[in-house]
Motif scaffolding. Structure first.
Motif, PDB file in Angstrom:
ATOM      1  N   GLY A 116       3.372  -7.390   6.352  1.00  0.00           N
ATOM      2  CA  GLY A 116       2.205  -6.879   5.645  1.00  0.00           C
ATOM      3  C   GLY A 116       2.096  -5.365   5.738  1.00  0.00           C
ATOM      4  O   GLY A 116       1.767  -4.689   4.752  1.00  0.00           O
ATOM      5  N   LYS A 117       2.370  -4.801   6.915  1.00  0.00           N
ATOM      6  CA  LYS A 117       2.322  -3.354   7.090  1.00  0.00           C
ATOM      7  C   LYS A 117       3.399  -2.667   6.270  1.00  0.00           C
ATOM      8  O   LYS A 117       3.152  -1.639   5.609  1.00  0.00           O
ATOM      9  CB  LYS A 117       2.485  -3.016   8.569  1.00  0.00           C
ATOM     10  CG  LYS A 117       2.476  -1.522   8.876  1.00  0.00           C
ATOM     11  CD  LYS A 117       1.144  -0.875   8.543  1.00  0.00           C
ATOM     12  CE  LYS A 117       1.109   0.577   8.984  1.00  0.00           C
ATOM     13  NZ  LYS A 117      -0.176   1.233   8.667  1.00  0.00           N
ATOM     14  N   LEU A 118       4.609  -3.224   6.278  1.00  0.00           N
ATOM     15  CA  LEU A 118       5.693  -2.619   5.506  1.00  0.00           C
ATOM     16  C   LEU A 118       5.380  -2.645   4.019  1.00  0.00           C
ATOM     17  O   LEU A 118       5.625  -1.668   3.296  1.00  0.00           O
ATOM     18  CB  LEU A 118       7.010  -3.349   5.781  1.00  0.00           C
ATOM     19  CG  LEU A 118       8.226  -2.779   5.058  1.00  0.00           C
ATOM     20  CD1 LEU A 118       8.629  -1.438   5.665  1.00  0.00           C
ATOM     21  CD2 LEU A 118       9.393  -3.746   5.089  1.00  0.00           C
ATOM     22  N   LYS A 119       4.824  -3.759   3.547  1.00  0.00           N
ATOM     23  CA  LYS A 119       4.463  -3.858   2.133  1.00  0.00           C
ATOM     24  C   LYS A 119       3.444  -2.793   1.757  1.00  0.00           C
ATOM     25  O   LYS A 119       3.511  -2.205   0.667  1.00  0.00           O
ATOM     26  CB  LYS A 119       3.907  -5.254   1.843  1.00  0.00           C
ATOM     27  CG  LYS A 119       3.481  -5.470   0.398  1.00  0.00           C
ATOM     28  CD  LYS A 119       2.867  -6.841   0.208  1.00  0.00           C
ATOM     29  CE  LYS A 119       2.346  -7.031  -1.208  1.00  0.00           C
ATOM     30  NZ  LYS A 119       1.702  -8.357  -1.380  1.00  0.00           N
ATOM     31  N   THR A 120       2.520  -2.494   2.660  1.00  0.00           N
ATOM     32  CA  THR A 120       1.522  -1.459   2.399  1.00  0.00           C
ATOM     33  C   THR A 120       2.180  -0.081   2.312  1.00  0.00           C
ATOM     34  O   THR A 120       1.847   0.731   1.444  1.00  0.00           O
ATOM     35  CB  THR A 120       0.450  -1.460   3.507  1.00  0.00           C
ATOM     36  OG1 THR A 120      -0.205  -2.727   3.518  1.00  0.00           O
ATOM     37  CG2 THR A 120      -0.571  -0.367   3.274  1.00  0.00           C
ATOM     38  N   ILE A 121       3.123   0.188   3.210  1.00  0.00           N
ATOM     39  CA  ILE A 121       3.813   1.485   3.201  1.00  0.00           C
ATOM     40  C   ILE A 121       4.642   1.652   1.929  1.00  0.00           C
ATOM     41  O   ILE A 121       4.653   2.721   1.305  1.00  0.00           O
ATOM     42  CB  ILE A 121       4.702   1.634   4.449  1.00  0.00           C
ATOM     43  CG1 ILE A 121       3.856   1.616   5.722  1.00  0.00           C
ATOM     44  CG2 ILE A 121       5.523   2.918   4.370  1.00  0.00           C
ATOM     45  CD1 ILE A 121       4.677   1.579   7.001  1.00  0.00           C
ATOM     46  N   LEU A 122       5.339   0.588   1.528  1.00  0.00           N
ATOM     47  CA  LEU A 122       6.282   0.664   0.414  1.00  0.00           C
ATOM     48  C   LEU A 122       5.673   0.244  -0.922  1.00  0.00           C
ATOM     49  O   LEU A 122       6.408  -0.043  -1.865  1.00  0.00           O
ATOM     50  CB  LEU A 122       7.509  -0.208   0.706  1.00  0.00           C
ATOM     51  CG  LEU A 122       8.390   0.239   1.870  1.00  0.00           C
ATOM     52  CD1 LEU A 122       9.560  -0.716   2.048  1.00  0.00           C
ATOM     53  CD2 LEU A 122       8.906   1.660   1.660  1.00  0.00           C
ATOM     54  N   LYS A 123       4.381   0.245  -1.033  1.00  0.00           N
ATOM     55  CA  LYS A 123       3.756  -0.176  -2.296  1.00  0.00           C
ATOM     56  C   LYS A 123       4.150   0.783  -3.424  1.00  0.00           C
ATOM     57  O   LYS A 123       4.235   2.002  -3.252  1.00  0.00           O
ATOM     58  CB  LYS A 123       2.247  -0.234  -2.150  1.00  0.00           C
ATOM     59  CG  LYS A 123       1.584   1.074  -1.784  1.00  0.00           C
ATOM     60  CD  LYS A 123       0.086   0.890  -1.562  1.00  0.00           C
ATOM     61  CE  LYS A 123      -0.572   2.205  -1.167  1.00  0.00           C
ATOM     62  NZ  LYS A 123      -2.015   2.040  -0.888  1.00  0.00           N
ATOM     63  N   GLU A 124       4.405   0.204  -4.582  1.00  0.00           N
ATOM     64  CA  GLU A 124       4.872   0.983  -5.729  1.00  0.00           C
ATOM     65  C   GLU A 124       3.813   1.966  -6.217  1.00  0.00           C
ATOM     66  O   GLU A 124       4.135   2.980  -6.854  1.00  0.00           O
ATOM     67  CB  GLU A 124       5.277   0.040  -6.855  1.00  0.00           C
ATOM     68  CG  GLU A 124       5.988   0.729  -8.016  1.00  0.00           C
ATOM     69  CD  GLU A 124       6.509  -0.242  -9.046  1.00  0.00           C
ATOM     70  OE1 GLU A 124       6.980   0.218 -10.109  1.00  0.00           O
ATOM     71  OE2 GLU A 124       6.463  -1.478  -8.805  1.00  0.00           O
ATOM     72  N   ALA A 125       2.543   1.721  -5.919  1.00  0.00           N
ATOM     73  CA  ALA A 125       1.470   2.613  -6.352  1.00  0.00           C
ATOM     74  C   ALA A 125       1.627   4.022  -5.786  1.00  0.00           C
ATOM     75  O   ALA A 125       1.060   4.980  -6.321  1.00  0.00           O
ATOM     76  CB  ALA A 125       0.118   2.044  -5.942  1.00  0.00           C
ATOM     77  N   GLY A 126       2.407   4.163  -4.699  1.00  0.00           N
ATOM     78  CA  GLY A 126       2.648   5.485  -4.141  1.00  0.00           C
ATOM     79  C   GLY A 126       3.313   6.435  -5.118  1.00  0.00           C
ATOM     80  O   GLY A 126       3.198   7.662  -4.987  1.00  0.00           O
ATOM     81  N   LEU A 127       4.006   5.891  -6.120  1.00  0.00           N
ATOM     82  CA  LEU A 127       4.690   6.726  -7.110  1.00  0.00           C
ATOM     83  C   LEU A 127       3.715   7.481  -8.004  1.00  0.00           C
ATOM     84  O   LEU A 127       4.135   8.341  -8.784  1.00  0.00           O
ATOM     85  CB  LEU A 127       5.624   5.862  -7.954  1.00  0.00           C
ATOM     86  CG  LEU A 127       6.825   5.278  -7.207  1.00  0.00           C
ATOM     87  CD1 LEU A 127       7.513   4.212  -8.045  1.00  0.00           C
ATOM     88  CD2 LEU A 127       7.808   6.382  -6.845  1.00  0.00           C
ATOM     89  N   GLN A 128       2.435   7.161  -7.908  1.00  0.00           N
ATOM     90  CA  GLN A 128       1.439   7.916  -8.672  1.00  0.00           C
ATOM     91  C   GLN A 128       1.100   9.254  -8.014  1.00  0.00           C
ATOM     92  O   GLN A 128       0.450  10.094  -8.612  1.00  0.00           O
ATOM     93  CB  GLN A 128       0.171   7.066  -8.821  1.00  0.00           C
ATOM     94  CG  GLN A 128       0.387   5.761  -9.571  1.00  0.00           C
ATOM     95  CD  GLN A 128      -0.838   4.864  -9.570  1.00  0.00           C
ATOM     96  OE1 GLN A 128      -1.921   5.275  -9.148  1.00  0.00           O
ATOM     97  NE2 GLN A 128      -0.674   3.625 -10.025  1.00  0.00           N
TER      98      GLN A 128
END
Length: 335
Positions: free
Chosen positions: A315-327
């Motif tokens: 769950g933590k990794l998914k939060t770090i690597l979320k695609e929304a960061g590309l914004q």
């Protein structure tokens, strides 16, 4: 987000690594799975995996001394051409790092001054009879892993010259881990960079451009459904926990974001594929709904039945690597 830092940490699982003897590769086990994953890599940001040296590259009317992208000569259409690629070793290292983070796996590579900060029981696997899940899948000293990655060759016209901000080695003072990496007197966990848009800078790099699609094949041998589920999860294929991965150089400045898509699985091994003679029978190819159902079954075996995956870490990794960061745009200045 760790302040203004472009990274965060996945905490180590509370329980120590579970170590077992590897099943080996001396023969095909009819109760286990062997075959090939056929995938597509879609670059969300430019990807740079260095060739190891720099050279002058012409762009427009000017030449720039730039770090070169990994490449190799490939024979095709009756001639030999140099093609740019993402080496299988780079892909394997990136995926292994994710497997180590989401499972109870050892910490393999540490400098002497960093060892005091490692949780007790997390030292590297030292015996082929006691291997954590990551060492069983990817290999350890005196033990060959059960997965192998081919090079992912980029299509022609995929190379771009990109100027990125200058990067510096973290913790250059040589006095152990910096305080921001610690919680008390122990390492906070495994470090992963977030996805972000690359800013412009003065450091030229040859990169595979964003929007490129590269075919990739991963071969696996003698894996249980749960172990294959761990591999698929680390590739971002878990139906409940999808994420793009990060690989290559320049991760702090937004390079290396890649979306993985599994196109098909060719099962060459299993109870139904091995003849009584010990030879392989006809292979089975999974696509479409059959592929989705099989992927879901393997993922559930990994995180619910065999409990190889630590849910909090995933769950933590998914939060770090979320695609929304590309914004957002990665830091352009020293951080």
């Amino acid at each position: 987000m760790n302040g203004e830092k472009p990274y965060d940490f996945v905490p180590f699982p509370k329980r120590r690594p579970n170590r077992e003897k590897g099943v080996g590769q001396d023969k095909l086990n009819p109760c286990l799975l062997s075959g090939t994953l056929e995938l597509t890599l879609h670059t969300l940001t430019p990807v740079h995996v260095g060739l190891g040296y720099s050279d002058f590259i012409k762009a427009g009317d000017q030449e720039y001394l730039a770090a070169l992208q990994a490449s190799k000569p490939i024979r095709e259409e009756g001639t030999t051409r140099r093609r740019y690629l993402i080496p299988g070793s780079s892909l394997k290292g990136a995926v292994r790092s994710i497997v180590e983070a989401i499972t109870r796996s050892c910490i393999r590579i540490t400098q002497g001054r960093h060892r005091p900060y490692i949780p007790q029981g997390y030292g590297g696997c030292m015996s082929v009879n006691d291997l954590c899940i990551a060492c069983r899948l990817f290999g350890a000293q005196d033990y060959q892993g059960h997965v192998s990655f081919e090079d992912a060759v980029a299509p022609r016209g995929s190379l771009v010259l990109l100027g990125t901000p200058l990067l510096w080695t973290p913790a250059r003072g040589g006095r152990g881990l910096p305080p921001r990496y610690l919680q008390g007197n122990q390492a906070r966990g495994r470090k992963f960079y977030r996805h972000a848009r690359p800013p412009s800078g003065v450091d030229p790099r040859a990169c595979i451009k964003s929007g490129a699609e590269l075919p990739l094949r991963i071969h696996f041998l003698n894996l249980s459904e749960a172990e294959l589920g761990v591999l698929l999860t680390a590739l971002g294929q878990h139906p409940d926990h999808p994420f793009p991965i990060k690989l290559g150089g320049g991760k702090p400045v937004g390079l290396g974001s890649v979306q993985v898509k599994c196109q098909r699985i060719n099962l060459l091994q299993g109870a139904d594929a091995l003849k009584a003679t010990g030879r392989l029978g006809q292979s089975q190819t999974l696509v479409g709904d059959a592929l989705d159902k099989f992927t879901t079954r393997c993922a559930q075996a990994a995180d619910k039945l065999d409990k190889l995956i630590d849910g909090d870490a995933l769950g933590k990794l998914k939060t770090i690597l979320k695609e929304a960061g590309l914004q957002e745009t990665a830091p352009a200045d020293p951080y």
